[in-house]
Design an enzyme around this catalytic site. Structure first.
Site, PDB file in Angstrom:
ATOM      1  N   GLU A 208       0.815  -1.218   0.000  1.00 32.14           N
ATOM      2  CA  GLU A 208       0.000   0.000   0.000  1.00 32.14           C
ATOM      3  C   GLU A 208       0.847   1.265   0.000  1.00 32.14           C
ATOM      4  O   GLU A 208       0.732   2.117   0.878  1.00 32.14           O
ATOM      5  CB  GLU A 208      -0.966  -0.026   1.188  1.00 32.14           C
ATOM      6  CG  GLU A 208      -1.985  -1.166   1.053  1.00 32.14           C
ATOM      7  CD  GLU A 208      -3.001  -1.216   2.170  1.00 32.14           C
ATOM      8  OE1 GLU A 208      -2.741  -0.641   3.245  1.00 32.14           O
ATOM      9  OE2 GLU A 208      -4.051  -1.829   1.977  1.00 32.14           O
ATOM     10  N   GLU A 283      -4.525 -10.441  -0.093  1.00 27.12           N
ATOM     11  CA  GLU A 283      -5.403 -10.304   1.078  1.00 27.12           C
ATOM     12  C   GLU A 283      -6.828 -10.626   0.639  1.00 27.12           C
ATOM     13  O   GLU A 283      -7.274 -10.164  -0.420  1.00 27.12           O
ATOM     14  CB  GLU A 283      -5.367  -8.887   1.662  1.00 27.12           C
ATOM     15  CG  GLU A 283      -4.052  -8.504   2.288  1.00 27.12           C
ATOM     16  CD  GLU A 283      -4.060  -7.083   2.862  1.00 27.12           C
ATOM     17  OE1 GLU A 283      -5.174  -6.573   3.143  1.00 27.12           O
ATOM     18  OE2 GLU A 283      -2.979  -6.506   3.026  1.00 27.12           O
TER      19      GLU A 283
END
Length: 798
Positions: A208, A283
């Site tokens: 991220e 994820e």
């Protein structure tokens, strides 16, 4: 100087006929060619490859010998031989397309914070293997090398992730050359440190942090230094951040999305492409609170499309810190409980295990879906099954199989399976010596096949259950016979109440409240509060994070706006009349309203009270279709203090929900009401049971109440010492105070759990749109020891 190398096998013997040696001579002109480097090469004719299933390790011992022949320095490293490559939309290990059954792991201790011990790390790895995980992602930083040693030893694939995350400053840093050195330093240190671990099969460029030139620099360096491992980076292909799944091929060898919708996965798998990369979810299935609904649908897609090779659940552990309140009661604290500002409240409580590493109930779902084999019915009448080995490298000889046949949950026969020799990705037919059991009308016969470790391994004792499968056997003794109860009920009523009396029971109806107020059996009270319509549940974190703002678009926000958390029940009439066969029929009507009184929910309870003491209850719930979808459709009642023993025939023994029940076998289970409590750190809905054929509550003084579905034939049920409102109003476990009474919920269904706290919402088949619902059940008081709830449940009453 001489460098000498010896390679030892797992048994300590030499794997090479003689040591490898090379003379080391420093080169004067290192600017012309690399200096101070020695290369030793050898071929092993029979190498035992390393994989998650066969974590074969060798030991490489290096000695530095002085010119005078004296050993002056020694070192050793464990070595695993394996090859990793990307080919034709698949990740291959040793030439075979593995399936990643992974989880994201953070360092955490509930007493030491980020300071974890070696025992903590060993516990994590052992628990992962015991629940059929084969991979972990070091989210979001390189872990202690000892953890990688454990992964080498026990067999876990590792996505090793650099300590790079800029999150809220995504694009400021990703393309800023002032940060290139810092990013490169973190990536290089990780690769140089961890390059010799066979468990590390993928390098991750971080998490991220947007996407920019700095990532290109990292990818370029890694490809040059270590061309034998693929690399991945999620933000480069994230559509929400300007990427797309077919882009950024130069910077990520794997397409690693976060929390994609199932339909997007299927569309990608079906689309024609020249992109050779596989898709592995970095994820998915956010495990916050009572969560992980819809896992089966993910695994249906993974097993259907070879180019989708699994993924990593978010995440392993709840990040709670142990504290004690003023009265010395222990609980786990989270953001804001330390005077810390700003904070994300309980958003760090998002793991599959509690902070003390006790598994959540959802772990049983994960374990079942990730088990290394499958069993299919070929001809159940003849006991013929087919075992499929889902493993890629090992046969199934390390497992021992056994079976048991049950009738209404009671074991009537058992045996062992033939020796398993199923080769990797192969099938093996087996035949069980099944005989049709003696059965009574209405009974149900199930076959359960279980597979356990035949011998102790590094991560489990002998007898550890690895996999299981269950089948409904095609045996039946017909429908249960209708039992006609002779006798006539006494009926006394006035404008405010009605009392229906039989030989051993009395039922009192409160006409003003439009509900049953009392059920007395053998002179003792069985009811503290009568059945009432129940559409509310204590919100799960996936319904909406109740201590956050900005939850208006989540189910919890819509439910609050509709007033489901504070419905007003208004009596709408009661009728009492005599029915056929000596029965008395009581109809109670109520209307529930929330924030908008124009949007009504009507509930009609029709009680048919029989001379036997059986009460047949028909329920019709009609919710205005302009209302949002419902949390649940059911009824709730309260039994007096003392009804602590619970027994049920349905899925268990742990909680289950309509979209998370594959890991709960059908059986007959016993326990206590207190034992149904699941201590989620943020109190919320818990303890539900699905596919319930019947449930019985009993008190220590010999009273019992049987509750059994009539229509549909299965229902959902839960029993607790907390109301939904108790749970909803609490923010920590130590704030809860158990009631002495027992709260019983009977549901047509609850809304599924989904994974909406950070991922897809509950899938449409598991939602409850506003509309019309009907469900019927039966109440039957009984005397413990004299009556058997299983026998009573099979009777069909008139």
């Amino acid at each position: 100087w001489t460098v000498r190398a010896e390679l030892l096998g797992a048994d300590g013997r030499r794997a090479l006929p003689k040591p490898l040696e090379a003379v080391f001579t420093p080169h004067k002109h290192t600017w012309q060619r690399p200096g101070n480097v020695v290369t030793l090469e050898a071929s092993l004719p029979r190498v035992h490859c390393w994989s998650d299933e066969t974590p074969n390790l060798y030991t490489l011992v290096l000695n530095l010998i002085s010119p005078r022949g004296r050993p002056v320095e020694h070192t050793a490293v464990r070595v695993g031989f394996r090859r990793v490559e990307i080919c034709a939309r698949q990740l291959l290990v040793n030439g075979r397309p593995v399936t990643i059954k992974g989880v994201n792991r953070h360092d955490h201790s509930d007493t030491r914070g980020k300071a974890v011990t070696r025992d903590d790390m060993l516990t994590d790895v052992v628990l992962m293997k015991q629940h059929n995980f084969n991979a972990l992602r070091t989210s979001h930083y390189p872990n202690d090398p000892y953890l990688l040693d454990l992964c080498d030893q026990h067999g876990l694939y590792v996505v090793d992730e650099a300590n790079i995350e800029s999150h809220g400053y995504h694009y400021q840093l990703a393309g800023d050359p002032r940060w290139t050195g810092a990013w490169m330093d973190r990536m290089q240190r990780m690769v140089l440190r961890d390059k010799n671990h066979p468990s590390v099969i993928v390098w991750s460029l971080g998490n991220e942090s947007g996407y920019g030139a700095n990532h290109d620099a990292l990818a370029g360096w890694v490809r040059s230094y270590d061309p034998h491992r693929p690399i991945q980076y999620e933000r480069a292909v994230n559509p929400r951040h300007g990427g797309h799944w077919h882009g950024a091929r130069h910077v990520t060898d794997i397409i690693p999305p976060m929390y994609p919708a199932l339909e997007d996965l299927v569309a990608w798998a079906k689309a024609p492409t020249d992109d050779p990369r596989p898709l592995i979810l970095c994820e998915y299935s956010h495990a916050m609170g009572n969560s992980n609904g819809g896992l089966k649908e993910y695994w249906d897609v993974i097993e259907r499309y070879p180019c989708i090779q699994g993924g990593f659940i978010w995440e392993w552990i709840d990040h709670g810190i142990r504290k004690r309140d003023a009265k010395g009661r222990a609980y786990w604290a989270y953001g804001g409980d330390f005077g810390d500002e700003p904070n994300d409240k309980n958003f760090c409580i998002d793991g599959l295990v509690w902070p003390d590493r006790t598994p959540h109930p959802a772990m049983q779902e994960v374990k079942k879906l990730q088990q290394p084999l499958a069993v299919a019915a070929k001809n159940l009448r003849r006991g013929k099954l087919t075992v499929t080995n889902k493993q890629f490298f090992a046969d199934l000889s390390w497992l021992a199989g056994a079976w048991e046949m049950t009738v209404d949950g009671a074991v009537v026969a058992r045996g062992r399976l033939p020796r398993l020799k199923t080769p990797p990705r192969g099938r093996q037919p087996i035949t069980l010596a099944l005989r049709r059991p003696a059965m009574q009308p209405g009974q149900e016969c199930l076959l359960t096949v279980r597979f356990t470790a035949a011998r102790a391994t590094a991560w489990c004792p002998a007898g550890h259950e690895v996999a299981w499968e269950q089948f409904a056997l095609p045996y039946s003794a017909g429908k249960a016979r209708r039992v006609r109860r002779a006798g006539r009920l006494q009926l006394r009523q006035d404008r405010s109440s009605a009392t229906i009396s039989g030989e051993a029971f009395h039922v009192t109806v409160d006409k003003r409240a439009a509900c049953i107020r009392s059920i007395r059996w053998m002179g003792r009270e069985m009811l503290a509060a009568g059945p009432q319509v129940n559409l509310w549940r204590a919100a799960t974190d996936n319904d909406g994070i109740k201590c956050w703002t900005g939850q208006h678009n989540k189910p919890l926000g819509r439910w609050r706006a509709a007033g489901f958390d504070n419905l007003k029940l208004t009596p709408a009439g009661v009728s009492v009349r005599r029915g056929s066969g000596g029965a008395v029929v009581v109809t109670c009507r109520t209307v529930a309203t929330g924030a908008d009184p124009k949007l009504k929910i009507t509930h009609r309870h029709v009680y048919t009270i029989l001379p036997s003491g059986d009460i047949l209850v028909a329920n019709i719930v009609v919710a205005d279709r302009r209302l949002p979808e419902l949390p649940r459709v059911g009824v709730t009642m309260t039994l007096p203090a003392g009804f602590e023993q619970i027994e049920w025939f349905g899925r268990g023994p742990h909680e289950s929900y309509c979209d998370r029940k594959i890991g709960a076998p059908v059986g007959r289970y016993r326990g206590t009401v207190s034992g149904q409590y699941v201590p989620y750190i943020m109190p919320q809905e818990h303890g539900n049971k699905t596919d319930v054929r019947w449930v019985a509550l009993a008190s220590a003084d010999g009273l019992g109440m049987l509750l059994a579905p009539l229509r549909p034939v299965h229902m959902e049920s839960s029993a607790s010492h907390f109301t939904a409102d108790d749970l909803y109003r609490a923010y920590h476990t130590h704030e809860l105070r158990p009631r002495r009474e027992t709260v019983v919920n009977l549901d047509y269904r609850q809304r599924g759990l989904g994974t909406g706290s950070c991922g897809p919402d509950t899938l449409p088949p598991y939602r409850l749109p506003a509309g019309r619902y009907r469900f019927d059940y039966r109440i039957r008081p009984y005397t413990v020891g004299t009556d058997q709830p299983a026998l009573l449940a099979r009777q069909r009453c008139l």
